[in-house]
Design a protein around this motif. Structure first.
Motif, PDB file in Angstrom:
ATOM      1  N   GLN A  27      -9.723   4.113  49.426  1.00  0.00           N
ATOM      2  CA  GLN A  27      -8.697   3.619  48.521  1.00  0.00           C
ATOM      3  C   GLN A  27      -8.684   4.253  47.136  1.00  0.00           C
ATOM      4  O   GLN A  27      -7.734   4.090  46.390  1.00  0.00           O
ATOM      5  CB  GLN A  27      -8.829   2.102  48.379  1.00  0.00           C
ATOM      6  N   ASN A  28      -9.740   4.957  46.767  1.00  0.00           N
ATOM      7  CA  ASN A  28      -9.775   5.542  45.423  1.00  0.00           C
ATOM      8  C   ASN A  28     -10.767   6.706  45.393  1.00  0.00           C
ATOM      9  O   ASN A  28     -11.469   6.972  46.376  1.00  0.00           O
ATOM     10  CB  ASN A  28     -10.145   4.475  44.376  1.00  0.00           C
ATOM     11  N   GLY A  29     -10.826   7.377  44.272  1.00  0.00           N
ATOM     12  CA  GLY A  29     -11.716   8.527  44.142  1.00  0.00           C
ATOM     13  C   GLY A  29     -13.178   8.186  44.304  1.00  0.00           C
ATOM     14  O   GLY A  29     -13.954   8.983  44.830  1.00  0.00           O
ATOM     15  N   ALA A  30     -13.576   6.987  43.871  1.00  0.00           N
ATOM     16  CA  ALA A  30     -14.975   6.569  44.003  1.00  0.00           C
ATOM     17  C   ALA A  30     -15.388   6.475  45.465  1.00  0.00           C
ATOM     18  O   ALA A  30     -16.569   6.650  45.799  1.00  0.00           O
ATOM     19  CB  ALA A  30     -15.196   5.229  43.301  1.00  0.00           C
ATOM     20  N   PHE A  32     -13.421   8.244  47.972  1.00  0.00           N
ATOM     21  CA  PHE A  32     -13.012   9.480  48.627  1.00  0.00           C
ATOM     22  C   PHE A  32     -13.978  10.636  48.406  1.00  0.00           C
ATOM     23  O   PHE A  32     -14.378  11.306  49.356  1.00  0.00           O
ATOM     24  CB  PHE A  32     -11.604   9.876  48.150  1.00  0.00           C
ATOM     25  N   LYS A 127      -3.474  15.798  50.707  1.00  0.00           N
ATOM     26  CA  LYS A 127      -4.913  15.780  50.489  1.00  0.00           C
ATOM     27  C   LYS A 127      -5.537  15.647  51.870  1.00  0.00           C
ATOM     28  O   LYS A 127      -5.740  14.558  52.376  1.00  0.00           O
ATOM     29  CB  LYS A 127      -5.345  14.610  49.608  1.00  0.00           C
TER      30      LYS A 127
END
Length: 128
Positions: A27-30, A32, A127
Motif C-alpha cells: 500500500q505504500n513505499g514503506a 513496497f 511500476k
C-alpha cells in the motif's frame, strides 16, 4: 468492441495458470521498497523493472545496489525508467548501473522543444 481491438486480447482458453502463485497488496513505499529489494536479491534468472521515477536518494541507491549485485551474480537485469520522471537523476547514477551490467532503457527521452508533440506527453507511469 471493434474487430481490431478484439485481436489484441488473448482468448482465455490460451491462458495457462500455474499453481502456488501469490499476490500481496503493497500500500505504500514503506511496504513496497523493502519487498522490491528482497525480490531483486532473490532473483536467479532475470529482472524486468519499470518505473516512472528512479531517484539518486537513499532508497534509489539501495535498489540500484541490489540491481548491480544481481547483474554481478549473472542475473539478466533490465530497467526501464521514464526519461521525464527521472530527468533530475544524474547521468552518473545510471551509468554506474550500466557499467555493472544493468541494461537501461529511457522511455521517451526529451528531444527538445522543436519536437514537442501531443503524443510525447504520454509517460511511463507503470511500476512493474
Amino acid at each position: 468492441m471493434s474487430r481490431s481491438s478484439r485481436r489484441t486480447f488473448l482468448p482465455f482458453k490460451s491462458l495457462h495458470f500455474v499453481s502456488a502463485n501469490q499476490l500481496s497488496l503493497l500500500q505504500n513505499g514503506a511496504m513496497f521498497f523493502p519487498a522490491l529489494e528482497a525480490a531483486i536479491r532473490a532473483a536467479q534468472v532475470e529482472i524486468f523493472l519499470e518505473t516512472y521515477i528512479f531517484k539518486n536518494d537513499v532508497i534509489g541507491m539501495r535498489i540500484a545496489a541490489a540491481l548491480e549485485d544481481a547483474a554481478a551474480r549473472g542475473v539478466k537485469v533490465r530497467l526501464m525508467v521514464d526519461a521525464f520522471g527521472s530527468s533530475e537523476t544524474p547521468a552518473h547514477f545510471f551509468k554506474s548501473m550500466q557499467d555493472a551490467g544493468v541494461a537501461i532503457h529511457f522511455y521517451r527521452p526529451k528531444r527538445g522543444w522543436l519536437h514537442l508533440k501531443r503524443h510525447r506527453l504520454r509517460r511511463l507511469h507503470r511500476k512493474l
